[in-house]
Design a protein around this motif. Sequence first.
Motif, mmCIF file in Angstrom:
data_model
loop_
_atom_site.group_PDB
_atom_site.id
_atom_site.type_symbol
_atom_site.label_atom_id
_atom_site.label_comp_id
_atom_site.label_asym_id
_atom_site.label_seq_id
_atom_site.Cartn_x
_atom_site.Cartn_y
_atom_site.Cartn_z
ATOM 1 N N ALA A 67 -70.348 -15.361 62.885
ATOM 2 C CA ALA A 67 -70.604 -16.804 62.975
ATOM 3 C C ALA A 67 -69.657 -17.460 63.978
ATOM 4 O O ALA A 67 -70.021 -18.423 64.667
ATOM 5 C CB ALA A 67 -70.451 -17.461 61.603
ATOM 6 N N GLY A 70 -70.886 -17.967 67.397
ATOM 7 C CA GLY A 70 -71.936 -18.955 67.619
ATOM 8 C C GLY A 70 -73.333 -18.454 67.339
ATOM 9 O O GLY A 70 -74.292 -19.240 67.335
ATOM 10 N N ARG A 72 -76.476 -17.048 65.085
ATOM 11 C CA ARG A 72 -76.920 -17.224 63.702
ATOM 12 C C ARG A 72 -76.813 -15.885 62.976
ATOM 13 O O ARG A 72 -77.407 -14.897 63.415
ATOM 14 C CB ARG A 72 -78.348 -17.761 63.660
ATOM 15 C CG ARG A 72 -78.419 -19.235 64.059
ATOM 16 C CD ARG A 72 -79.800 -19.837 63.878
ATOM 17 N NE ARG A 72 -79.722 -21.298 63.951
ATOM 18 C CZ ARG A 72 -80.759 -22.121 63.815
ATOM 19 N NH1 ARG A 72 -81.972 -21.628 63.619
ATOM 20 N NH2 ARG A 72 -80.585 -23.429 63.872
ATOM 21 N N PRO A 98 -71.096 -21.888 60.556
ATOM 22 C CA PRO A 98 -72.458 -21.928 60.025
ATOM 23 C C PRO A 98 -73.013 -20.525 59.797
ATOM 24 O O PRO A 98 -72.895 -19.657 60.663
ATOM 25 C CB PRO A 98 -73.259 -22.664 61.106
ATOM 26 C CG PRO A 98 -72.435 -22.588 62.339
ATOM 27 C CD PRO A 98 -71.013 -22.390 61.931
ATOM 28 N N CYS A 99 -73.623 -20.315 58.635
ATOM 29 C CA CYS A 99 -74.223 -19.017 58.332
ATOM 30 C C CYS A 99 -75.093 -19.197 57.093
ATOM 31 O O CYS A 99 -75.037 -20.228 56.428
ATOM 32 C CB CYS A 99 -73.142 -17.969 58.053
ATOM 33 S SG CYS A 99 -72.090 -18.374 56.654
ATOM 34 N N GLU A 155 -80.848 -24.153 59.951
ATOM 35 C CA GLU A 155 -80.803 -25.448 60.641
ATOM 36 C C GLU A 155 -79.713 -26.349 60.051
ATOM 37 O O GLU A 155 -78.918 -26.963 60.778
ATOM 38 C CB GLU A 155 -82.180 -26.124 60.496
ATOM 39 C CG GLU A 155 -82.331 -27.440 61.217
ATOM 40 C CD GLU A 155 -83.696 -28.063 60.930
ATOM 41 O OE1 GLU A 155 -84.695 -27.323 60.821
ATOM 42 O OE2 GLU A 155 -83.742 -29.295 60.787
ATOM 43 N N ASP A 158 -76.160 -25.144 60.957
ATOM 44 C CA ASP A 158 -75.738 -25.556 62.299
ATOM 45 C C ASP A 158 -75.447 -27.056 62.350
ATOM 46 O O ASP A 158 -74.490 -27.498 62.983
ATOM 47 C CB ASP A 158 -76.826 -25.207 63.325
ATOM 48 C CG ASP A 158 -76.770 -23.739 63.732
ATOM 49 O OD1 ASP A 158 -75.791 -23.053 63.370
ATOM 50 O OD2 ASP A 158 -77.702 -23.290 64.411
ATOM 51 N N LYS A 159 -76.313 -27.824 61.680
ATOM 52 C CA LYS A 159 -76.161 -29.289 61.703
ATOM 53 C C LYS A 159 -74.808 -29.722 61.147
ATOM 54 O O LYS A 159 -74.147 -30.610 61.705
ATOM 55 C CB LYS A 159 -77.290 -29.933 60.877
ATOM 56 C CG LYS A 159 -77.207 -31.447 60.762
ATOM 57 C CD LYS A 159 -78.342 -31.983 59.883
ATOM 58 C CE LYS A 159 -78.176 -33.486 59.652
ATOM 59 N NZ LYS A 159 -79.211 -33.994 58.718
ATOM 60 N N ARG A 161 -72.209 -27.564 60.470
ATOM 61 C CA ARG A 161 -71.177 -26.541 60.673
ATOM 62 C C ARG A 161 -70.630 -26.080 59.319
ATOM 63 O O ARG A 161 -69.432 -26.209 59.021
ATOM 64 C CB ARG A 161 -70.030 -27.063 61.546
ATOM 65 C CG ARG A 161 -70.309 -27.030 63.025
ATOM 66 C CD ARG A 161 -69.033 -27.216 63.830
ATOM 67 N NE ARG A 161 -68.112 -26.093 63.641
ATOM 68 C CZ ARG A 161 -66.902 -26.010 64.206
ATOM 69 N NH1 ARG A 161 -66.485 -26.990 64.990
ATOM 70 N NH2 ARG A 161 -66.120 -24.966 63.990
ATOM 71 N N PHE A 188 -81.870 -24.310 70.013
ATOM 72 C CA PHE A 188 -80.689 -24.221 69.144
ATOM 73 C C PHE A 188 -79.652 -25.247 69.594
ATOM 74 O O PHE A 188 -79.589 -25.601 70.779
ATOM 75 C CB PHE A 188 -80.093 -22.813 69.198
ATOM 76 C CG PHE A 188 -81.060 -21.749 68.779
ATOM 77 C CD1 PHE A 188 -81.224 -21.432 67.439
ATOM 78 C CD2 PHE A 188 -81.834 -21.083 69.716
ATOM 79 C CE1 PHE A 188 -82.128 -20.451 67.045
ATOM 80 C CE2 PHE A 188 -82.734 -20.104 69.339
ATOM 81 C CZ PHE A 188 -82.882 -19.787 67.999
ATOM 82 N N LYS A 191 -72.973 -24.981 70.695
ATOM 83 C CA LYS A 191 -71.797 -24.719 69.865
ATOM 84 C C LYS A 191 -70.580 -24.552 70.770
ATOM 85 O O LYS A 191 -70.111 -23.426 71.011
ATOM 86 C CB LYS A 191 -72.031 -23.461 69.013
ATOM 87 C CG LYS A 191 -73.178 -23.629 68.002
ATOM 88 C CD LYS A 191 -73.429 -22.387 67.186
ATOM 89 C CE LYS A 191 -74.544 -22.621 66.187
ATOM 90 N NZ LYS A 191 -74.898 -21.423 65.416
#
Lengths: 353, 180
Positions: A67, A70, A72, A98-99, A155, A158-159, A161, A188, A191
Amino acid sequence: MQRVLMKGNEAIAEGAIRAGCKAFFGYPITPSSEIAEYMARKMPAIGGVFVQAESELAAINMVYGGAATGFRVMTASSGPGISLKQEGISFLAEGELPCLIVDICRGGPGLGGIQPSQADYFQATRGGGHGDYYIIVLAPSSAQEMMDFTMLGFELADKHRSPVMLMAEGTLGNLIEPVVLRNPVTEFVDKPWAITGCKGRQPNIVNTLHMPVEELQARNKYLTQKYEAMRAQEVRYEEFLIEDADLILVAYGIMARIAKKVVLTAREIGIKTGLIRPITLWPYPYGVLNKAAQTCKAMVSVEISTTGQMIEDIRLATEGKVPIHYIGEIGRTPNPEEITQQLLVIAEKEGLR
Amino acid sequence: MASPYFVSRDAVRVLSQYNIEMMAPDNAMAYGDIPNLPPGIIGTIRRNTNIVVDLAGDKAGALVLGYLTKFINPVDLRLYMVINPYRPFSWELQDIAELKAMLECFAQHPVTGMVSNPHLAEDTDFEVIVKGHRHVQEIAAIQGIPLVGLTVTDAFYHEACLEFGEIVKQINLYLRPDWL
């Protein structure tokens, strides 16, 4: 629109690939193993990475490393394995990495058994890791949602973190249902914090150690604000026939599907019943339940757990406005008729029949 | 093999009504987290009765097949691949060819037939069956495997018979939960 027939676990794996997941790190455990098996076959073919780690601890720390680059990435396990991963989840939360973490629940405590369970609710929503942190927890109730929520999970991760957990029962992981394959994600978020090689720029550092007291306090204050934003933006739930309901069932995951059948049966008998289904177990729809408690006469938590775990969130949400009852057991998925019979006893006790 | 979910042993009562004895891991081992075989299966095979061994179409199933076939007279063995092309790894020719090669390698016996089982559970309509079966027909022809059956539920049986003839077999589903 391509339709296929998938186990819930397979739908998670395929959803992850379609969400752009590039690496899976895991250690197989029933009833989640189909996720690892699917990834082991598919990942090499798409240029991704599959690693069967030597342990759950190794796997979650590989997620940390993956992660941080950067990409996924994800892992999947069941209750005992998620327990082992909790230290890593705390680090992921603080590192803002993010994961997706999948928990296909089996019965505990201890090694327990491989039968279905929802008794990972506490460790999913409260965590077993150290420190002040929360992660978003999504609870799908069909194979289709296993795919859709997996994609949503990446999603949201990522939004915000943040790690995101998808929690489902072993029954749903192994239930075969039709699934519409979603289009692959092609866009995507940037990051700029990721560790990608620092040629031409200052190094990016992912670190969870904050020794000066001011730094530790500032860090926790910042994270707390992030959790407040999650609470404000990400509460998801479903209401079913609650407007005139005297008795409201609260159930999530596969039990929400079964509870819907119970609601319809109970209404045929003459008991005005409704359902609130929390879709995010964290953040929990406290406000929705509190509002419903102003008009209904009682609520019933329906869980695959012996002691009941979500029932504590229902009590918090309703602030003593209505009696809260419990229907649940571990190790099997009860059918609608069984729950209806127990519901009738509760309805009688509350003077609703 | 290592899952208590939606397995044939759940249908033991139904099968017994048809005088079919179910052999499956019993007691605590039924819920073991490792693959295990039911006790007595070798003896049953040696009694020369008619036996259906329901194996997963994957490496775990192939491993069991490899163990059991040494106790089976190859003259009596019928090795069928049941293909639902809508399941993962069951549409592409290469995936099915790999599965066939693996089963034959472990069994030391050629696959003797393919059963077409195209469906999408409750989303099945006749178009789904036709499209899926045509695809399985093509794969069976390319692989040189005789197509020995097309299985459909009673809702599609009559229509399927008109379209595909005697190859159609009617099946009843017993493991779908009624709350779906």
